[in-house]
Design an enzyme around this catalytic site. Structure first.
Site, PDB file in Angstrom:
ATOM      1  N   LYS A  52     -40.966 -32.317  38.824  1.00 47.31           N
ATOM      2  CA  LYS A  52     -41.509 -30.869  38.816  1.00 47.31           C
ATOM      3  C   LYS A  52     -41.083 -29.622  38.531  1.00 47.31           C
ATOM      4  O   LYS A  52     -40.914 -28.520  37.616  1.00 47.31           O
ATOM      5  CB  LYS A  52     -43.084 -29.979  39.716  1.00 47.31           C
ATOM      6  CG  LYS A  52     -44.272 -31.360  39.269  1.00 47.31           C
ATOM      7  CD  LYS A  52     -45.156 -31.629  38.201  1.00 47.31           C
ATOM      8  CE  LYS A  52     -46.035 -32.429  37.967  1.00 47.31           C
ATOM      9  NZ  LYS A  52     -46.797 -31.825  36.912  1.00 47.31           N
ATOM     10  N   ASP A  64     -52.081 -29.499  42.118  1.00 46.70           N
ATOM     11  CA  ASP A  64     -51.875 -30.952  43.097  1.00 46.70           C
ATOM     12  C   ASP A  64     -51.322 -30.619  43.746  1.00 46.70           C
ATOM     13  O   ASP A  64     -51.358 -31.672  44.917  1.00 46.70           O
ATOM     14  CB  ASP A  64     -52.193 -32.151  42.153  1.00 46.70           C
ATOM     15  CG  ASP A  64     -53.655 -32.240  41.097  1.00 46.70           C
ATOM     16  OD1 ASP A  64     -55.094 -32.024  42.334  1.00 46.70           O
ATOM     17  OD2 ASP A  64     -53.271 -33.041  39.983  1.00 46.70           O
TER      18      ASP A  64
END
Length: 406
Positions: free
Chosen positions: A87, A131
């Site tokens: 990410k 998340d």
């Protein structure tokens, strides 16, 4: 690990009737989602960041043989910038692009890292709902480039992941609801406070930042194409989806680079949060409601990103939904190693694509529908390592460091 036959999981597969023909260009099929210039800029930028190094592409011949396919490659993102997940390539890059938009394109990442503009960046706040991994990437990028971060977590994000994000100096705000509710709360507060949302999902009037996120992911795909053996052509990519940014980036990059020779993209989701599967069946974006209580927490999304969906609707060969026990099995399989395969630490969301491949290989009907054969050459992206070591040990039965030491 002893030999085993692919187990049978309660998986479901939908082959996309709207798949664009091989000769169609990306610009014609899904204009305005990703492009060569965006990928090139991200690659040129990110590969100059401190501590950048390519992550490994690991061949898994033992597992490939067991699954009845020709080749299997695992792109292991667990070491990316020390964050444990891919990410950083998206979230932190989007933070940088926002700061450049505010301060001017002539401002470089090196300038920001050196603190040259700290007097101005310290008054800028970026925010995200997450998340886990995306929020950590945004928090890391904010600390690296000198601005403030506020990160929204829904009720099912583990405390271990919350602490990992807070360690980068971000303010944490908990939402007593699911991921999609945290996205809405983040957007509302950002509008009231003048913060910049750094999201990997899109909505009306908000597409530039998610596009930057997807372009950032192109770094690992360029690495992969550089690492794969010369002359080896992939036939399939099994790739996990949350809101869709990762599979859309994968599909878009490979479409641009390989054109008609691009592999079949199989989008994999948890059965309790299969918004892409439902959208593919319906032929338009569908919202999945409820708790979305899958252990694959990084994939617990009930709404597709409209920007990503536009590409996936044209590029997704098939959509696959799998139960949570398939992910646990994939984690254990990687940790143990098959035949002479090296042991690998894969997190519960990060192994989604591999879990989908294993589930497909154990179901003759699904395997046939996906055109998987003994000659298939498959890529899976291990998008995270043990980002919550406590949960990893709970599900695998071993500490991640013990797996790596084996």
């Amino acid at each position: 690990m002893s030999e085993w036959n692919p187990p049978r999981f309660n998986a479901s597969c939908f082959v996309n009737p709207r798949l664009s023909p091989a000769e169609t260009s990306l610009a014609a099929a899904a204009p305005g989602v990703v492009d060569e210039e965006g990928f090139a800029r991200a690659v040129a930028e990110i590969t100059r960041w401190p501590d950048y190094r390519p992550t490994p592409l690991v061949p898994l011949p033992g597992l490939a043989k067991t699954l009845g396919i020709g080749r299997l490659y695992y792109k292991d993102e667990s070491g990316r910038f020390g964050l444990g997940a891919f990410k950083a390539l998206g979230g932190a890059y989007a933070v940088l692009r926002h700061l450049q938009n505010v301060l001017g394109d002539e401002v470089t990442a090196a300038d920001l890292v050196a603190g040259k503009y700290r007097a101005r960046t310290s008054g800028i706040t970026v925010t995200a709902a997450t998340d886990g991994n995306h929020g950590k990437a945004v928090a890391w990028g904010a600390r690296l480039f000198g601005c403030r971060a506020v990160i929204y977590l829904h009720q099912d994000v583990s405390e271990g992941r919350a602490q990992a994000i807070a360690a980068y100096g971000a303010e944490i705000r908990r939402i007593a609801d699911n991921y999609d509710a945290s996205v809405r709360a983040c957007a509302t507060d950002a509008a009231e406070n003048g913060w910049q949302v750094i999201s990997d999902t899109s909505w009306d009037g908000y597409q530039d930042v998610p596009r930057h996120v997807m372009h950032g992911y192109g770094v690992m795909l360029k690495e992969m194409l550089d690492q794969i053996p010369r002359g080896e052509e992939l036939t399939h990519v099994f790739i996990q989806a949350g809101v869709g940014g990762l599979p859309a980036a994968v599909a878009g990059y490979l479409w641009l680079e390989l054109d008609a020779l691009r592999p079949k993209i199989v989008v994999v989701e948890p059965e309790k949060a299969a918004c892409h599967y439902a959208s593919a069946e319906a032929g338009h974006p569908v919202t999945v409601t409820g708790k979305l209580d899958t252990l694959m927490a990084g994939l617990a999304c009930g709404e597709v990103s409209p920007l990503a969906w536009r590409l996936l609707d044209a590029a997704g060969f098939a959509f696959l939904k799998i139960p949570d026990d398939a992910a646990i099995f994939a984690m254990k399989t990687l940790a143990a190693g098959q035949s002479d395969d090296p042991p690998i630490v894969g997190g519960e969301a990060g192994v989604g694509g591999l879990a989908g491949l294993i589930a497909a290989a154990g179901d003759a009907e699904i395997k046939d529908s996906l055109l998987l054969t003994g000659q298939s050459r498959v890529l899976v992206i291990g998008s995270e390592g043990a980002t919550d070591p406590v949960l990893y040990r709970q599900w695998v039965g071993r500490k991640p460091e013990d797996v790596l030491a084996a």
